[in-house]
Design an enzyme around this catalytic site. Structure first.
Site, PDB file in Angstrom:
ATOM      1  CG  ASN A   7     -32.194   2.318  -7.270  1.00 31.91           C
ATOM      2  OD1 ASN A   7     -31.687   1.937  -8.311  1.00 31.91           O
ATOM      3  ND2 ASN A   7     -32.599   1.475  -6.328  1.00 31.91           N
ATOM      4  CD  GLU A  35     -30.931  -1.885  -8.077  1.00 34.95           C
ATOM      5  OE1 GLU A  35     -31.136  -3.026  -8.531  1.00 34.95           O
ATOM      6  OE2 GLU A  35     -31.837  -1.039  -7.934  1.00 34.95           O
ATOM      7  CG  ASP A 146     -35.241   1.834  -3.518  1.00 40.43           C
ATOM      8  OD1 ASP A 146     -36.356   1.815  -2.961  1.00 40.43           O
ATOM      9  OD2 ASP A 146     -34.950   1.106  -4.489  1.00 40.43           O
ATOM     10  CG  ASN A 148     -37.291  -1.542  -2.416  1.00 42.33           C
ATOM     11  OD1 ASN A 148     -37.898  -1.462  -3.476  1.00 42.33           O
ATOM     12  ND2 ASN A 148     -36.012  -1.838  -2.343  1.00 42.33           N
ATOM     13  CG  HIS A 244     -35.455   4.019  -8.613  1.00 42.82           C
ATOM     14  ND1 HIS A 244     -36.064   3.982  -7.375  1.00 42.82           N
ATOM     15  CD2 HIS A 244     -35.203   2.732  -8.950  1.00 42.82           C
ATOM     16  CE1 HIS A 244     -36.178   2.729  -6.982  1.00 42.82           C
ATOM     17  NE2 HIS A 244     -35.666   1.946  -7.922  1.00 42.82           N
TER      18      HIS A 244
END
Length: 255
Positions: A7, A35, A146, A148, A244
């Site tokens: 990320n 991202e 990712d 999350n 990250h």
């Protein structure tokens, strides 16, 4: 086969911090980016197109987005899932190599507000059904990105203080329990013994990175057919390209 997931919290920002110089040295077969925070027309510089490169941008400018960088050209590319909530934010990009699919996935965060947490739950429900279809398809899958969600106490430094926070809620952790224990997908990082306090994300607040007060929310998730193929894992922290850290895994698998 070497696969990296990262990320970048803005692909252009990561580039200025030396990400692509580092990436060139890795000689990875596939790199999964999340991202990107850019539209592809903003990435005309060749540095943003290593090997065979593909982007899936969010409709909203400067937000979300995924990318794949491949050493060899995929047999096919799938951009999106057919689920509008997910796809409008550019959260899914899949490259097919023979019987293997490598996916760059960016699961929504619910930390901004309650509405986003509800969207996250909807995406989780949709994706669980999709992964059950993946399992029954007969294909091999490596889903990088990712997610999350920190799965267990060992995946987050301050687990006691985060039980009521998005990313470590009981419902989110139970969802990963179902994915790994019931559906049979594999957390590739945990296939090998790991050092204590191994994390991939740190808040920019305070001294979280310096104190290693982190979360492990970036994963390689394998279809059951790939269990036992992990040869080596690494969370790269020698340089800091983002909030990250890149997660690098070598597999006993050829494409």
């Amino acid at each position: 086969m070497k696969i990296i997931t990262a990320n970048t919290n803005g692909i252009r920002a990561a580039a200025k911090k030396g990400f692509f110089d580092w990436l060139e040295k890795q000689d990875a077969d596939v790199t999964c980016i999340q991202e990107t925070k850019a539209q592809v027309h903003q990435l005309e510089d060749p540095i943003f197109h290593p090997g065979f490169s593909y982007y899936n941008d969010a409709v909203k400018k400067g937000y979300s987005g995924t990318a794949l960088y491949c050493k060899r050209e995929p047999d096919d590319l799938i951009s999106g899932t057919g689920y509008e909530t997910f796809d409008s934010e550019g959260r899914y990009l899949e490259a097919k190599f023979g019987n293997l699919s490598v996916i760059s996935l960016y699961m929504p965060s619910g930390s901004a507000k309650d509405e986003r947490q509800l969207i996250k739950y909807e995406c989780m429900d949709f994706f669980m059904n999709l992964m059950e279809e993946m399992k029954s398809s007969g294909r091999d899958y490596i889903i990088c990105g990712d997610w999350n969600i920190a799965h267990k106490n060992e995946d987050i430094r301050n687990w006691k203080g985060n039980k009521k926070n998005s990313g470590f809620l009981p419902e989110e952790r139970a969802w990963l329990d179902t994915l790994f224990d019931d559906v049979g997908f594999v957390d590739a990082f945990r296939e090998l013994e790991q050092e204590e306090h191994s994390y991939t994300w740190w808040s920019n607040r305070g001294q979280a990175y310096a104190n290693n007060t982190g979360w492990r929310i970036d994963y390689h998730v394998l279809s059951p057919s790939l269990k036992g193929t992990v040869k080596k894992t690494e969370i790269y922290k020698d340089e800091k390209f983002s909030d990250h850290a890149p997660l690098i895994i070598d597999y006993d698998y050829d494409i």
